[in-house]
Design a protein around this motif. Structure first.
Motif, PDB file in Angstrom:
ATOM      1  N   ALA A 145      19.211  59.737 -15.987  1.00  0.00           N
ATOM      2  CA  ALA A 145      19.129  60.026 -17.424  1.00  0.00           C
ATOM      3  C   ALA A 145      17.808  60.695 -17.783  1.00  0.00           C
ATOM      4  CB  ALA A 145      19.306  58.737 -18.227  1.00  0.00           C
ATOM      5  N   GLN A 147      16.206  62.829 -16.079  1.00  0.00           N
ATOM      6  CA  GLN A 147      16.272  64.257 -15.771  1.00  0.00           C
ATOM      7  C   GLN A 147      16.996  65.024 -16.872  1.00  0.00           C
ATOM      8  OE1 GLN A 147      14.331  64.706 -13.203  1.00  0.00           O
ATOM      9  NE2 GLN A 147      14.375  62.467 -13.014  1.00  0.00           N
ATOM     10  N   GLY A 148      17.966  64.370 -17.506  1.00  0.00           N
ATOM     11  CA  GLY A 148      18.672  65.021 -18.607  1.00  0.00           C
ATOM     12  C   GLY A 148      17.750  65.297 -19.787  1.00  0.00           C
ATOM     13  N   ALA A 151      15.511  68.340 -19.122  1.00  0.00           N
ATOM     14  CA  ALA A 151      16.163  69.636 -19.289  1.00  0.00           C
ATOM     15  C   ALA A 151      16.163  70.112 -20.734  1.00  0.00           C
ATOM     16  CB  ALA A 151      17.608  69.561 -18.781  1.00  0.00           C
ATOM     17  N   ALA A 233      16.803  73.340 -16.854  1.00  0.00           N
ATOM     18  CA  ALA A 233      18.102  72.663 -16.781  1.00  0.00           C
ATOM     19  C   ALA A 233      18.578  72.563 -15.335  1.00  0.00           C
ATOM     20  CB  ALA A 233      19.128  73.404 -17.626  1.00  0.00           C
ATOM     21  N   SER A 236      16.489  69.865 -13.462  1.00  0.00           N
ATOM     22  CA  SER A 236      16.869  68.482 -13.746  1.00  0.00           C
ATOM     23  C   SER A 236      18.169  68.120 -13.038  1.00  0.00           C
ATOM     24  CB  SER A 236      17.006  68.262 -15.253  1.00  0.00           C
ATOM     25  OG  SER A 236      18.070  69.029 -15.784  1.00  0.00           O
ATOM     26  N   ALA A 237      19.120  69.066 -12.973  1.00  0.00           N
ATOM     27  CA  ALA A 237      20.376  68.802 -12.268  1.00  0.00           C
ATOM     28  C   ALA A 237      20.136  68.668 -10.773  1.00  0.00           C
ATOM     29  CB  ALA A 237      21.378  69.922 -12.543  1.00  0.00           C
ATOM     30  N   SER A 240      18.598  65.257 -10.163  1.00  0.00           N
ATOM     31  CA  SER A 240      19.633  64.236 -10.394  1.00  0.00           C
ATOM     32  C   SER A 240      20.588  64.132  -9.220  1.00  0.00           C
ATOM     33  CB  SER A 240      20.415  64.554 -11.667  1.00  0.00           C
ATOM     34  OG  SER A 240      19.601  64.493 -12.810  1.00  0.00           O
TER      35      SER A 240
END
Length: 439
Positions: A145, A147-148, A151, A233, A236-237, A240
């Motif tokens: 979360a 990392q979301g 982003a 973005a 972060s993905a 994750s």
């Protein structure tokens, strides 16, 4: 599991919020450090500093708890973490950041020790396994979360430093308002490293290497993603994916570990993880490939932490299992401290591909050393035809403190004692009458 969430919701919610802050600020270090002009090696030292503090805090925190109690330690360390997180943009110097990372690693380790001792003391023998599983999964979900949130923000400003500070501050409210003080957390005196190595050379060396792998993924993934030019973005993905892979692979690896030779499973998972990491050296231009390789290398590598503990237990007497946990955590911590700087040197020498090469080499070393050990000693499965391994307990990420690992060891001890008792009953039946004889 529903009963566990109902009884420990405050602690689980608090640790989820805490890990959102931890995951966010951990990745933010790599992105903001690059913006500030820090070198790759300086960023690797900043990443290593966290694990220096973490290893020290895991050993000192129980003494603080014994002196002033759980609540005061929890509140004090929470205040330190919240203050440290918003201090990074004030002092943008790599050496100051190293000191701050040592402090935050120390504080977070102390928080884990305190929270996990609360959880362990409030659990029964019947619920301890489920409680620890829920606790570890909430940690992993919190890291994802975080990392979301990364982003959606601007790493060059203040907001992304303020958000984790808020999350950390909020994480302590449900815990402190609902948790009652518990008995002092005491960690077991560790078995000497020499004795532990004599019992399980592969377990000790494997834990050393896996410390480097986990620390490299946790501390340097954001640095790598920044250097290859991923957007925020995408970054972060990418980060994750390591944790999502660990969550997905946890169950199948755990299921297999109770059914086949654990040493063979560790070697196979390490080798496959090494191949996935090696693919990253050559496929860095494909974003989708990076996500898949991150999920594979993270998913195959991170469950090995718990699997190596379970494997080591296979060679220990029941009374030695609790004492072994301290030695395994110490060895893992040394690997975690050394991992990021070595990875940073490789990345400085050959570019971003050094990130994947380090993971591939270290995981490959685990597989090769495991094959060497197979030529030196038979598996316990081969030594005893009717041997049953103590069941693999649960996922144990590298953020687990000695309290969590010792609680997991309690599960192993209970399972081993139950198996020994069942074996004695069977043996008694075999000798008491012809009908009880084994086929």
């Amino acid at each position: 599991m529903i009963t566990v969430f109902r009884s420990a919701w405050a602690l689980l919610l608090g640790m989820f919020l805490l890990q959102i802050g931890n995951g966010l600020q951990g990745s933010l270090m790599g992105v903001r450090g690059a913006i500030e002009g820090f070198s790759t090696f300086e960023l690797s030292l900043i990443g290593s500093a966290y694990f220096v503090g973490f290893l020290g805090g895991s050993r000192v925190a129980p003494r603080f708890i014994a002196r002033v109690g759980h609540v005061r330690v929890f509140a004090a360390l929470g205040s330190f973490i919240s203050a440290i997180v918003i201090s990074y943009p004030i002092i943008t110097d790599p050496y100051a950041w190293m000191a701050l990372r040592v402090a935050i690693g120390f504080s977070l380790s102390g928080v884990y020790v305190t929270a996990e001792s609360w959880l362990n003391n409030s659990s029964t023998n019947e619920t301890r396994g489920q409680s620890l599983s829920a606790y570890m999964l909430m940690q992993m979900f919190g890291l994802v979360a975080g990392q979301g949130i990364l982003a959606a923000g601007d790493p060059s400003g203040w907001l992304l430093f303020v958000i984790p500070s808020i999350c950390v501050s909020l994480s302590f409210a449900p815990i402190l308002l609902s948790a009652a003080p518990t008995p002092t957390a005491e960690t077991t005196r560790p078995m000497s490293l020499r004795a532990l190595y004599d019992k399980s050379p592969f377990g000790v060396i494997g834990m050393l290497f896996m410390g480097g792998v986990f620390a490299g993924q946790f501390a340097m993934a954001a640095v790598y993603a920044t250097e290859v030019g991923l957007s925020l973005a995408q970054l972060s993905a990418f980060i994750s994916s390591f944790f999502i892979g660990a969550i997905v692979f946890q169950y199948p690896i755990g299921w297999l570990s109770d059914r086949i030779d654990r040493r063979l499973l560790i070697i196979s998972a390490s080798a496959l993880g090494a191949l996935a990491a090696l693919g990253g050296v050559f496929l860095a231009q494909s974003y989708i490939a990076l996500l898949i390789l991150a999920a594979l290398s993270g998913g195959l590598a991170q469950p090995l932490y718990a699997l190596l503990i379970a494997y080591t237990n296979d060679y220990l007497e029941i009374e030695d299992m609790p004492a072994a946990s301290g030695g395994l955590i110490f060895v893992n911590g040394i690997g975690a401290i050394a991992g990021p700087p070595v990875m940073g040197l490789l990345m400085g020498w050959m570019g971003p591909g050094g990130f994947w090469l380090f993971l591939a080499v270290v995981l490959g070393c685990v597989a090769v050393y495991g094959m060497f050990r197979m030529s030196q000693r038979q598996s316990v499965y081969a030594e005893e035809s009717d041997y049953d391994a103590v069941p693999y307990a649960l996922v144990m990420p590298g953020t687990a403190s000695p309290v969590a690992v010792e609680a997991a060891q309690e599960l192993y001890v209970e399972a081993a004692e139950e198996m020994a008792s069942d074996a004695e009953e069977i043996d008694g039946d075999d000798t008491s009458s012809p009908e009880g004889a084994r086929i």
